[in-house]
Motif scaffolding. Structure first.
Motif, PDB file in Angstrom:
ATOM      1  N   LEU A   1      23.149  10.299  12.195  1.00 47.37           N
ATOM      2  CA  LEU A   1      24.577  10.602  12.239  1.00 47.37           C
ATOM      3  C   LEU A   1      24.809  12.027  11.733  1.00 47.37           C
ATOM      4  N   PRO A   2      25.933  12.647  12.127  1.00 44.75           N
ATOM      5  CA  PRO A   2      26.152  14.083  11.857  1.00 44.75           C
ATOM      6  C   PRO A   2      26.025  14.495  10.394  1.00 44.75           C
ATOM      7  N   GLY A   3      26.610  13.734   9.458  1.00 46.96           N
ATOM      8  CA  GLY A   3      26.546  14.109   8.053  1.00 46.96           C
ATOM      9  C   GLY A   3      25.120  14.142   7.543  1.00 46.96           C
ATOM     10  N   PHE A   4      24.369  13.129   7.901  1.00 44.26           N
ATOM     11  CA  PHE A   4      22.965  13.047   7.501  1.00 44.26           C
ATOM     12  C   PHE A   4      22.176  14.185   8.131  1.00 44.26           C
ATOM     13  N   ILE A   5      22.378  14.409   9.425  1.00 46.84           N
ATOM     14  CA  ILE A   5      21.631  15.445  10.135  1.00 46.84           C
ATOM     15  C   ILE A   5      21.880  16.817   9.497  1.00 46.84           C
ATOM     16  N   THR A   6      23.144  17.096   9.194  1.00 44.62           N
ATOM     17  CA  THR A   6      23.490  18.390   8.589  1.00 44.62           C
ATOM     18  C   THR A   6      22.810  18.567   7.241  1.00 44.62           C
ATOM     19  N   LEU A   7      22.857  17.526   6.414  1.00 41.88           N
ATOM     20  CA  LEU A   7      22.260  17.605   5.086  1.00 41.88           C
ATOM     21  C   LEU A   7      20.748  17.780   5.169  1.00 41.88           C
ATOM     22  N   TYR A   8      20.103  17.029   6.034  1.00 41.15           N
ATOM     23  CA  TYR A   8      18.647  17.043   6.083  1.00 41.15           C
ATOM     24  C   TYR A   8      18.076  18.197   6.890  1.00 41.15           C
ATOM     25  N   LYS A   9      18.910  18.872   7.668  1.00 41.54           N
ATOM     26  CA  LYS A   9      18.454  20.096   8.320  1.00 41.54           C
ATOM     27  C   LYS A   9      18.536  21.287   7.366  1.00 41.54           C
ATOM     28  N   GLY A  10      19.199  21.083   6.223  1.00 40.18           N
ATOM     29  CA  GLY A  10      19.305  22.138   5.223  1.00 40.18           C
ATOM     30  C   GLY A  10      18.024  22.255   4.426  1.00 40.18           C
TER      31      GLY A  10
ATOM     32  N   LEU B   1      27.854  11.671  -1.855  1.00 40.56           N
ATOM     33  CA  LEU B   1      28.485  10.356  -1.726  1.00 40.56           C
ATOM     34  C   LEU B   1      28.793  10.044  -0.265  1.00 40.56           C
ATOM     35  N   ALA B   2      29.267  11.055   0.473  1.00 38.44           N
ATOM     36  CA  ALA B   2      29.533  10.868   1.901  1.00 38.44           C
ATOM     37  C   ALA B   2      28.239  10.542   2.638  1.00 38.44           C
ATOM     38  N   TRP B   3      27.146  11.219   2.245  1.00 38.46           N
ATOM     39  CA  TRP B   3      25.824  10.965   2.817  1.00 38.46           C
ATOM     40  C   TRP B   3      25.398   9.512   2.564  1.00 38.46           C
ATOM     41  N   GLN B   4      25.569   9.055   1.347  1.00 32.93           N
ATOM     42  CA  GLN B   4      25.193   7.684   1.016  1.00 32.93           C
ATOM     43  C   GLN B   4      26.031   6.676   1.788  1.00 32.93           C
ATOM     44  N   GLN B   5      27.323   6.892   1.847  1.00 35.54           N
ATOM     45  CA  GLN B   5      28.218   5.952   2.525  1.00 35.54           C
ATOM     46  C   GLN B   5      27.961   5.926   4.027  1.00 35.54           C
ATOM     47  N   GLU B   6      27.687   7.082   4.609  1.00 37.73           N
ATOM     48  CA  GLU B   6      27.374   7.154   6.033  1.00 37.73           C
ATOM     49  C   GLU B   6      26.093   6.380   6.327  1.00 37.73           C
ATOM     50  N   GLY B   7      25.104   6.547   5.463  1.00 38.87           N
ATOM     51  CA  GLY B   7      23.842   5.836   5.637  1.00 38.87           C
ATOM     52  C   GLY B   7      24.004   4.334   5.518  1.00 38.87           C
ATOM     53  N   ASP B   8      24.790   3.897   4.525  1.00 39.99           N
ATOM     54  CA  ASP B   8      25.036   2.462   4.349  1.00 39.99           C
ATOM     55  C   ASP B   8      25.723   1.882   5.587  1.00 39.99           C
ATOM     56  N   GLY B   9      26.710   2.620   6.096  1.00 35.11           N
ATOM     57  CA  GLY B   9      27.459   2.133   7.249  1.00 35.11           C
ATOM     58  C   GLY B   9      26.600   2.008   8.490  1.00 35.11           C
ATOM     59  N   TRP B  10      25.787   3.031   8.758  1.00 38.27           N
ATOM     60  CA  TRP B  10      24.912   2.967   9.940  1.00 38.27           C
ATOM     61  C   TRP B  10      23.902   1.821   9.810  1.00 38.27           C
TER      62      TRP B  10
END
Length: 339
Positions: A159-168, A286-295
């Motif tokens: 998902l976009p939030g995760f991708i952005t964080l982990y491409k950093g 926190l947004a990263w964690q919540q996005e991951g939980d939701g997916w």
């Protein structure tokens, strides 16, 4: 002699390439080298006497990006009491062949070749961390295979939030500096820091293994794989994989939810430690964690799998909570294939 001194000793005496390691060291129990399409893959098997689907173990990285079958030094012996198991190391990991372009995308294709050589057509895929990329790409690409199901443990999230964080950082740094970094690593400039990370990992795992599982923990195999991580080629391979990780994520993000067979997800709360350590990034993390939980919940629900949330757990939950993982495997193995 301490582990750190042993690791440095192995580096000094010249455990430089795979051939020398194979010649100098008797392979651990259950380990063999399997050839597929001109490449060699390290394979560790256990519980081969058992019938039914094979449990295939695919590893991903911890916080230091070390990523090989050493993470299954406890879980594989535990699962082998019931199931036929294979821990397969990607090219560039363990005693597997060197490769110029290692990636989780490539391993999704290599996995098909290895399973063909093993003549295994009924499998359950268990993946840890970023190996979810390989597992789900493999599942989408192999519709004819009798796939019992998938168990994703702390998977990467497409998902976009995760991708952005982990491409950093550090992925973007490795990608930008890889050409200069590889010859530097060849000089051994990072060998000492790698050895220190390995020592930290061992100390952590010693704390994580439950007392009632201590006799099943294969420290000899764990230490054998740690020795491989110290080799110059493996330090270089780690850099190459991190540099290619952004492209792995792009391929992963393009895939829909997998729904042909049940996908269970085990979700630790290791993100809380990262959040506590980086208060200035709390909102983003926190947004990263919540996005991951939701997916993870959606993937499990849409496929008919289980969503299993583990509180107060470490990312290396493979060592900390083997009973929970075994129960999740039991549930998937019992799932009717024709349902």
């Amino acid at each position: 002699m301490t582990l750190l001194k042993w690791l440095l000793f192995y580096a000094v005496i010249g455990w430089i390439n795979t051939a020398e390691v194979k010649a100098a060291e008797t392979l651990p129990e259950g380990v063999r080298i399997i050839k597929a399409d001109g490449a060699e893959f390290q394979l560790r098997s256990a519980g081969l006497e058992h019938k039914g689907p094979a449990v295939v173990l695919l590893s991903g990285p911890n916080e230091h990006w070390h990523s090989d079958s050493g993470w299954f030094a406890l879980l594989q012996p535990v699962l082998a009491a019931k199931y036929r198991t294979y821990a397969i190391d990607r090219l560039g990991q363990g005693l597997s062949s060197e490769v110029n372009n290692p990636s989780y995308r490539r391993f999704a294709e290599d996995l098909t070749l290895v399973l063909t050589e093993l003549n295994e057509t009924e499998i359950l895929l268990l993946s840890f961390a970023s190996s979810s990329v390989s597992s789900l790409l493999f599942a989408h690409q192999n519709s004819a295979l009798k796939l019992q199901g998938l168990l994703l443990i702390d998977p990467d999230i497409p998902l976009p939030g995760f991708i952005t964080l982990y491409k950093g950082y550090p992925a973007d740094w490795y990608k930008a500096n890889l050409a200069q970094l590889l010859p530097e690593l060849k000089t051994g400039v990072w060998t000492d820091r790698t050895a220190k990370k390995l020592q930290q990992e061992r100390q952590l795992v010693q704390k994580l293994v439950p007392t009632d599982y201590a006799d099943q923990m294969d420290w000899a195999y764990f230490d054998f794989m740690a020795q491989q991580r110290l080799r110059i080629e493996r330090q270089q391979n780690r850099a190459k994989e991190i540099a290619s990780y952004a492209d792995d994520l792009d391929a992963y993000q393009a895939q829909p939810f997998y729904t042909k067979r049940p996908v269970s997800v085990i979700n630790s709360d290791f993100e809380l430690q990262k959040i506590n350590q980086n208060p200035e990034q709390k909102t983003q993390l926190l947004a990263w964690q919540q996005e991951g939980d939701g997916w993870s919940k959606q993937q499990a629900e849409r496929s008919g799998g289980q969503y299993i949330e583990l509180k107060q757990s470490d990312h290396l939950v493979l060592f900390q909570q083997p009973a929970a993982i075994t129960e999740a495997v039991d549930w998937l193995i019992a799932f009717p294939v024709n349902k």
